[in-house]
Design an enzyme around this catalytic site. Sequence first.
Site, PDB file in Angstrom:
ATOM      1  N   HIS A   1       0.851  -1.194   0.000  1.00 22.17           N
ATOM      2  CA  HIS A   1       0.000   0.000   0.000  1.00 22.17           C
ATOM      3  C   HIS A   1       0.883   1.239   0.000  1.00 22.17           C
ATOM      4  O   HIS A   1       1.338   1.708   1.042  1.00 22.17           O
ATOM      5  CB  HIS A   1      -0.910   0.002   1.228  1.00 22.17           C
TER       6      HIS A   1
ATOM      7  N   HIS B   1       1.768   5.047  -2.462  1.00 18.74           N
ATOM      8  CA  HIS B   1       1.257   5.979  -3.473  1.00 18.74           C
ATOM      9  C   HIS B   1       2.407   6.673  -4.190  1.00 18.74           C
ATOM     10  O   HIS B   1       3.464   6.912  -3.601  1.00 18.74           O
ATOM     11  CB  HIS B   1       0.328   7.000  -2.828  1.00 18.74           C
TER      12      HIS B   1
ATOM     13  N   ARG C   1      -2.868   8.803  -5.469  1.00 15.95           N
ATOM     14  CA  ARG C   1      -3.428   9.202  -4.176  1.00 15.95           C
ATOM     15  C   ARG C   1      -4.954   9.218  -4.304  1.00 15.95           C
ATOM     16  O   ARG C   1      -5.516  10.020  -5.059  1.00 15.95           O
ATOM     17  CB  ARG C   1      -2.913  10.591  -3.777  1.00 15.95           C
TER      18      ARG C   1
ATOM     19  N   HIS D   1     -10.445   1.144  -0.836  1.00 17.02           N
ATOM     20  CA  HIS D   1      -9.821   2.381  -0.331  1.00 17.02           C
ATOM     21  C   HIS D   1     -10.738   3.548  -0.662  1.00 17.02           C
ATOM     22  O   HIS D   1     -11.042   3.799  -1.822  1.00 17.02           O
ATOM     23  CB  HIS D   1      -8.459   2.577  -1.012  1.00 17.02           C
TER      24      HIS D   1
ATOM     25  N   HIS E   1      -5.813   0.059   5.616  1.00 18.90           N
ATOM     26  CA  HIS E   1      -5.770   0.690   6.936  1.00 18.90           C
ATOM     27  C   HIS E   1      -6.197  -0.287   8.029  1.00 18.90           C
ATOM     28  O   HIS E   1      -6.907   0.070   8.976  1.00 18.90           O
ATOM     29  CB  HIS E   1      -6.621   1.961   6.972  1.00 18.90           C
TER      30      HIS E   1
ATOM     31  N   GLU F   1       1.092   2.831   3.384  1.00 17.33           N
ATOM     32  CA  GLU F   1       0.501   4.027   2.770  1.00 17.33           C
ATOM     33  C   GLU F   1       1.564   5.096   2.519  1.00 17.33           C
ATOM     34  O   GLU F   1       1.251   6.269   2.351  1.00 17.33           O
ATOM     35  CB  GLU F   1      -0.635   4.597   3.636  1.00 17.33           C
TER      36      GLU F   1
END
Length: 334
Positions: free
Chosen positions: A6, A8, A71, A178, A222, A284
């Site tokens: 995960h 970006h 994103r 997401h 998450h 993330e």
Amino acid sequence: MIIDIHAHFTAPDKLFAYKSNLLASRSRPRAKLKLSDELILEALNKEVHGGASHLQQLDEVGTDIQIISPRPYQMMHSEKPESLVRAFCEACNDLTARQVELFPDRFVGMASLPQNMGVSPANSIEELERCVKEMGFVGCLLNSDPSENLEPPPGLGDEYWYPIYEKLVELDVPAMVHGAGCRAHRHNYTLNFIIEESVSVISILNSKVFEDFPKLKLIICHGGGAIPYQIGRFRAARIKGGRAKETFEESFRKLYFDTALYTKDALEMLFHWATPDRCMFGTERPGAGTAKDPATGEWMDDTRPLIESIAALSDSDKKKIFEDNARKVFNLKI
């Protein structure tokens, strides 16, 4: 090997100028956005987030491979006409593909879908196929609320989403659930992500999705939203219902989860309920957690040491979380 599922991309400013022009003109341009390698490399090497560039951060924390995507909060899924969303989505996916080409030993691509409020999910299939078949992407992001809080969307357990699920199974790639933008006034996009993930888990597990698509691979990012923290309520509700074929935790373990949680106790709870077999290392990065804790001077999203310090995890468990599960779920050849 440490695989971060995960992550970006870090984009040149020109990408967001393109987005602004799309919104200002309300029409799709005739030509596709072109980003030079020089601009892409400049963005990846620009010192941000506590004085380190994207590439420097990976070296600093020891991440070998990142699966990168746009994103999500930038994807403007509620904007009209749909052509604006599709144009920006394609530009983002093209940027992801080029970053992968420039750093094939460091990045792998995950697609964004041109989802749009009031438009069938089937309209996203063409872009999903382009990304997987032509550019070698290994999965996609799936936004459970393309309206960005402007109107109630169908839950992910609804047959509305079946065209996407059917194509994911056909292509044998996972979707990472997401959230994206949030146009409500009560909460920001970070809280919106947690809400959407929580709602999505319950919608899926109270549906026939896994009966109809037993090979479907869905990743809840998450760390599963709020569900691991509140799982006792859902276990009790399942027991009181008395008709379920399986316990709530058995249903829960049909999903996959990333580890984008930034405290040890939260990670321990996720591993307890989901088991290490269903969890994959994900940070993330760069994102909400990419900040240095003033108390320790360490990156908040450098969670590898936290996971390695959990005594309940065996060496085999840690290898599954850091590498093996990602290889299996994403069919990685690296």
